[in-house]
Design an enzyme around this catalytic site. Structure first.
Site, PDB file in Angstrom:
ATOM      1  N   ASN A  29       1.188  -1.009   0.170  1.00  0.00           N
ATOM      2  CA  ASN A  29      -0.257   0.017   0.051  1.00  0.00           C
ATOM      3  C   ASN A  29       0.669   0.918  -0.005  1.00  0.00           C
ATOM      4  OD1 ASN A  29       0.235  -0.346   3.004  1.00  0.00           O
ATOM      5  ND2 ASN A  29      -0.388  -2.023   2.679  1.00  0.00           N
ATOM      6  N   SER A  45      -8.169  -0.727  -0.098  1.00  0.00           N
ATOM      7  CA  SER A  45      -7.371  -2.151   0.286  1.00  0.00           C
ATOM      8  C   SER A  45      -8.317  -2.688  -0.742  1.00  0.00           C
ATOM      9  CB  SER A  45      -8.442  -2.068   1.606  1.00  0.00           C
ATOM     10  OG  SER A  45      -8.522  -3.571   2.062  1.00  0.00           O
ATOM     11  N   GLU A  76      -3.721  -1.309   6.739  1.00  0.00           N
ATOM     12  CA  GLU A  76      -2.560  -0.847   6.967  1.00  0.00           C
ATOM     13  C   GLU A  76      -2.761   0.536   7.127  1.00  0.00           C
ATOM     14  OE1 GLU A  76      -0.864  -2.420   8.229  1.00  0.00           O
ATOM     15  OE2 GLU A  76      -0.683  -4.385   7.738  1.00  0.00           O
ATOM     16  N   HIS A  95       4.515   0.415   1.958  1.00  0.00           N
ATOM     17  CA  HIS A  95       4.796  -0.268   2.378  1.00  0.00           C
ATOM     18  C   HIS A  95       5.009  -1.663   1.331  1.00  0.00           C
ATOM     19  CE1 HIS A  95       4.349  -4.340   4.078  1.00  0.00           C
ATOM     20  NE2 HIS A  95       2.768  -4.626   4.076  1.00  0.00           N
ATOM     21  N   HIS A  97       5.478  -5.604  -0.275  1.00  0.00           N
ATOM     22  CA  HIS A  97       6.059  -7.534   0.185  1.00  0.00           C
ATOM     23  C   HIS A  97       7.230  -8.119  -0.746  1.00  0.00           C
ATOM     24  CE1 HIS A  97       2.021  -8.347   2.173  1.00  0.00           C
ATOM     25  NE2 HIS A  97       2.550  -7.518   2.964  1.00  0.00           N
ATOM     26  N   TYR A 116      26.552   1.715   0.000  1.00  0.00           N
ATOM     27  CA  TYR A 116      27.471   1.917   0.870  1.00  0.00           C
ATOM     28  C   TYR A 116      25.890   3.057   0.613  1.00  0.00           C
ATOM     29  CZ  TYR A 116      27.040   4.679  -3.813  1.00  0.00           C
ATOM     30  OH  TYR A 116      26.939   4.994  -5.197  1.00  0.00           O
ATOM     31  N   HIS A 158       7.075 -10.327   7.512  1.00  0.00           N
ATOM     32  CA  HIS A 158       5.836  -8.955   6.759  1.00  0.00           C
ATOM     33  C   HIS A 158       6.226  -8.684   5.588  1.00  0.00           C
ATOM     34  CE1 HIS A 158       2.524  -6.496   7.028  1.00  0.00           C
ATOM     35  NE2 HIS A 158       2.431  -6.706   5.623  1.00  0.00           N
ATOM     36  N   TYR A 211      19.171  14.983  -1.032  1.00  0.00           N
ATOM     37  CA  TYR A 211      17.548  14.007  -1.273  1.00  0.00           C
ATOM     38  C   TYR A 211      16.354  14.472  -0.357  1.00  0.00           C
ATOM     39  CZ  TYR A 211      21.113  11.603  -4.461  1.00  0.00           C
ATOM     40  OH  TYR A 211      22.006  10.893  -5.885  1.00  0.00           O
TER      41      TYR A 211
END
Ligand SMILES: [Zn+2]
Length: 214
Positions: A29, A45, A76, A95, A97, A116, A158, A211
Site C-alpha cells: 500500500n 484495500s 495498514e 509498504h 512485500h 553505501y 511480513h 535527497y
C-alpha cells in the site's frame, strides 16, 4: 475532487510498484500526505493497482477519519498515518512485500551497511519482530524502530516499509533497499561481507541528506 494531485500520485506510483516488481497482486500500500490541508490520500484495500483510479483513492485525516472516497482504505492505514502525525517532513509512505527485503524480514535480519546505498534508508535498516498485520501495534513498532533518522524498516515475517519527503524519493528508497537486501543476503550466504566503517558511512549519510530535503 479534494487532494486530486495526491490521489493521482497514489495511482501512478502504485502502478510503478507493480512495474518495478516491488509487490504483486493487491499486496502492499502507499499514501501521500498534504501538510497544508493536513490530509492524506491512501490506496484502497484489495483493489488491483492497474485498475485503481484517482476516485478510488481514499482521503483520511491523520487521525484516521475518512473525509472522501467510497472505498475502504488500506488495512495498514495506521502504519501510514502515524508518520504524518508524529514525524514532520514525512509526506509519503510505501509498504511492499518485495522478495529480497521480505526474505530478510522472514530471517529477522536487520541490514548492516555492507553497501553505501543503504544510506537511502539510514545508517542501517532495522528489522522488527512479527506484529499482527493491520494493527496499530505494528505501526507503533515500525515507527519506534525508525526513530527520526531512518527512512526504511523491515517488518518481521511480513515485508518492507519506507518513508520520505515525497512519493518519488520514497519509492526510490523502497527500490534501493530491495537491491541492498539482495546484496546483503548474497554476502551472508557467501560467508560474510565487509561492513563499512562508521566514518565512511557518516560521509555517505551527509551526501544523501540533500535527497531527503527535496
Ligand atoms: Zn503487508
Amino acid at each position: 475532487m479534494i487532494l486530486q494531485e495526491e490521489r493521482e500520485q497514489v495511482v501512478e506510483y502504485g502502478r510503478k510498484m507493480i512495474e518495478l516488481g516491488l509487490t504483486v497482486g493487491t499486496f502492499g500500500n502507499l499514501s501521500v500526505y498534504n501538510p497544508k490541508e493536513n490530509l492524506m490520500a491512501i490506496s484502497p484495500s484489495g483493489l488491483d493497482y492497474m485498475l485503481t483510479k484517482p476516485e478510488d483513492v481514499v482521503v483520511l485525516t491523520p487521525d484516521g477519519v475518512k473525509v472522501d472516497g467510497d472505498r475502504k482504505p488500506s488495512s495498514e492505514y495506521d502504519m501510514h498515518r502515524i508518520f504524518y502525525q508524529k514525524r514532520p517532513g514525512i509526506n509519503a509512505v510505501i509498504h511492499t512485500h518485495s522478495t529480497w527485503a521480505t526474505t530478510l524480514a522472514c530471517m529477522h535480519w536487520s541490514i548492516e551497511p555492507l553497501h553505501y546505498v543503504i544510506a537511502y534508508g539510514g545508517d542501517r535498516v532495522p528489522c522488527i519482530p512479527y506484529v499482527t498485520f493491520g494493527t496499530y501495534e505494528l505501526a507503533q513498532a515500525a515507527f519506534d524502530a525508525m526513530g527520526n533518522d531512518k527512512y526504511a524498516c523491515l517488518l518481521g515475517n511480513h515485508g518492507l516499509l519506507s518513508v520520505g519527503s515525497n512519493i518519488g524519493y520514497t519509492l526510490d528508497i523502497a527500490q534501493q533497499i530491495e537491491f541492498v537486501s539482495q546484496i546483503y543476503y548474497n554476502a551472508r550466504v557467501a560467508g560474510g561481507g565487509v561492513i563499512m566503517s562508521e566514518k565512511d558511512m557518516a560521509v555517505v549519510l551527509g551526501q544523501f541528506e540533500h535527497y531527503r530535503q527535496k
